[in-house]
Design an enzyme around this catalytic site. Sequence first.
Site, PDB file in Angstrom:
ATOM      1  N   SER A  65      11.654 -29.512 -20.621  1.00  9.87           N
ATOM      2  CA  SER A  65      10.565 -30.101 -19.833  1.00  9.87           C
ATOM      3  C   SER A  65       9.526 -30.774 -20.717  1.00  9.87           C
ATOM      4  O   SER A  65       8.926 -31.780 -20.325  1.00  9.87           O
ATOM      5  CB  SER A  65       9.908 -29.026 -18.970  1.00  9.87           C
ATOM      6  OG  SER A  65       9.380 -27.991 -19.775  1.00  9.87           O
ATOM      7  N   ASP A  76       6.479 -22.929 -21.619  1.00  9.62           N
ATOM      8  CA  ASP A  76       6.925 -22.844 -23.003  1.00  9.62           C
ATOM      9  C   ASP A  76       7.444 -24.195 -23.489  1.00  9.62           C
ATOM     10  O   ASP A  76       7.606 -25.136 -22.716  1.00  9.62           O
ATOM     11  CB  ASP A  76       8.005 -21.768 -23.148  1.00  9.62           C
ATOM     12  CG  ASP A  76       9.216 -22.051 -22.255  1.00  9.62           C
ATOM     13  OD1 ASP A  76       9.210 -23.084 -21.562  1.00  9.62           O
ATOM     14  OD2 ASP A  76      10.157 -21.250 -22.264  1.00  9.62           O
ATOM     15  N   ASP A  78      10.598 -25.910 -25.612  1.00 10.21           N
ATOM     16  CA  ASP A  78      11.944 -25.758 -26.155  1.00 10.21           C
ATOM     17  C   ASP A  78      12.060 -26.614 -27.405  1.00 10.21           C
ATOM     18  O   ASP A  78      11.836 -27.834 -27.365  1.00 10.21           O
ATOM     19  CB  ASP A  78      12.998 -26.185 -25.125  1.00 10.21           C
ATOM     20  CG  ASP A  78      12.960 -25.322 -23.886  1.00 10.21           C
ATOM     21  OD1 ASP A  78      12.933 -24.084 -24.022  1.00 10.21           O
ATOM     22  OD2 ASP A  78      12.951 -25.876 -22.763  1.00 10.21           O
ATOM     23  N   LYS A 193      10.679 -29.354  -9.478  1.00 15.15           N
ATOM     24  CA  LYS A 193      10.638 -28.119 -10.251  1.00 15.15           C
ATOM     25  C   LYS A 193       9.672 -27.109  -9.640  1.00 15.15           C
ATOM     26  O   LYS A 193       9.970 -25.907  -9.580  1.00 15.15           O
ATOM     27  CB  LYS A 193      10.246 -28.417 -11.698  1.00 15.15           C
ATOM     28  CG  LYS A 193      11.311 -29.167 -12.492  1.00 15.15           C
ATOM     29  CD  LYS A 193      10.926 -29.301 -13.948  1.00 15.15           C
ATOM     30  CE  LYS A 193      10.879 -27.962 -14.637  1.00 15.15           C
ATOM     31  NZ  LYS A 193      10.641 -28.084 -16.091  1.00 15.15           N
ATOM     32  N   TYR A 202      15.433 -21.320  -9.005  1.00 18.47           N
ATOM     33  CA  TYR A 202      15.308 -21.936 -10.336  1.00 18.47           C
ATOM     34  C   TYR A 202      15.721 -20.924 -11.387  1.00 18.47           C
ATOM     35  O   TYR A 202      15.314 -19.762 -11.347  1.00 18.47           O
ATOM     36  CB  TYR A 202      13.866 -22.379 -10.581  1.00 18.47           C
ATOM     37  CG  TYR A 202      13.653 -23.179 -11.849  1.00 18.47           C
ATOM     38  CD1 TYR A 202      13.650 -24.563 -11.816  1.00 18.47           C
ATOM     39  CD2 TYR A 202      13.455 -22.545 -13.067  1.00 18.47           C
ATOM     40  CE1 TYR A 202      13.454 -25.305 -12.981  1.00 18.47           C
ATOM     41  CE2 TYR A 202      13.251 -23.274 -14.230  1.00 18.47           C
ATOM     42  CZ  TYR A 202      13.253 -24.652 -14.180  1.00 18.47           C
ATOM     43  OH  TYR A 202      13.058 -25.388 -15.329  1.00 18.47           O
TER      44      TYR A 202
END
Length: 570
Positions: A65, A76, A78, A193, A202
Amino acid sequence: RTCSASSLRSRVLVKRRSAREQGDVRSKVLVRLEKLIRTWMAKLLRAKGYEAPDDHGGRLLTFGSYKLGVHFPGSDIDTLCIAPRDVDREDFFDSLVNILRKHLLVKELNPVRDAHVPVIKMNFYEIQIDLVFSALDLDKIPPSPPFNIGADSLLRNLDDPSQRSINGTRVAEKLLRCVPNIDTFRGALRGIKLWARNRGVYGNIFGFPGGVAWAILTANICQMFPLASPGGILQQFFRYYRNTIKEDGGNQPIYLTKSLDVSADIGKKSWDKKNNQFEQMPVITPMPPYMNSCYNVGRSNLRILCQEFHRGDDFINAQVGKGSSVDWRELWSPPDFFLNYKVFLQVEVTAMDAASFSSWSSYVESKLRHLVLLLESWPQYSDVHEITKTTYNLEIRLWPFLFKSTSPTERLHVTEPATSADGSPTTTPPPALPKDDDPTGLPESCVTGYYFIGLDTCDSSVAEGQARQIVDFEGAVDQFYQQLFWANKTEKMLPPSITLVKRRHVPEWVLSEYEIAQLKKKEMKLALKVAASKKARKKSSQRQQCDDQSAPAAPLTPLQSPTPAPAVEN
């Protein structure tokens, strides 16, 4: 995935800083993390005999994201660490983890070495970071302009974990090149989302589409309607997938590229319809090796997804039909999970301290979808299918949220033991622990978390006497226990406890305010109904007594004289 009950009725994440402040903080954190990684890599290569280790490089890239530009405040980041061939995964999980353990601003460090995609989870400068690793078949990592992460040549001689790790960044960059309007795509994907998270559909780890899958599904609609606004993309999203994705499986693959052809050297690892024909919902990543981002989706979750697509389409059509603007907040409002089911499978995860609980709950969480699959395929349900004359009847819904408790008063207590269909206990209770001040027998430092799976076996076509049967899930749970073997499990991680609980035994701190109010209304209605039933029975009994007293007495029947005995002759 840790949540409180009140947060389910509000926005998933709360904005604490402005968007610019959040962006500045995250950028600085990524710079500091990349500097730390390059320093670690230089020392490691120098120890292995390299004369100029700084020239071999080491890069930190983002994906997910954050890379797509659709992250929320507090979410968070990634990240991917790429290294030359002489730095291996053992170095990543040994020497780098040791450095991170000693770092003052690293908290909640959790290296997950044996995951499908090996990852280091941590809190770095108050930002949640997921760090994966891939060592490329290169002597050194070139600087950014000539280095192309999307080149297929980088995949050569990589093992499967390295390919899966590097594919996240490759897919994110390809996604941004596939959509006709990046701003429209980002606006629509943020709404999708938020809807998926709030509606409980999700998370790839729970058997639902993850962030990559929802991005591919949204990008597919953007390609079909290149001039639509974000609101128009949302409207077409529900309309298209309502008619395209079927809950009985056999769905056609959804992909963004013109074809799924790949070169021969990576063709064996790429997704192929002939070899994956039994997958429920193929959503293919846009970079080779092509993979199904929804390979974890099973029957139950596919049915839930189809229900949510229908609900979203019906809601938007109703709003548009009235001529009013769509109230998007109502669209992604959470479902009343604890009101929709009367029986739940409760999975309790307990550890003696917070650090052990973080690792143990993450591992158990990764296995919960296997429990759902076992419940779906357990042979005992074939009898239910024969009664209903349908191909699928059992309704199972895993609620993808962890209810975490550190207070002894908030730990769940089941007043009635769970029983199977024959009345025997379903599970063996966990071993007894030394009692402390906590009435449950657990020390104050103990941390407990709960997952819930809603169960429903009733069907409108089932006869009244058969619709009240309780699922005997003992066999499925026993098999699930056998799958929970973990080499890194310590004595501080207690065996999970899986029990069948009724809705009235679910404590209030797990429920939302709305669910508490609705359950109290139901209890009040039930109490009034019971009281009215008792009053009616009492009145009926009194009326019967009055009728018996006022009825005339029955006439007495005269006694018959005894028959004389026959005379005896002399």
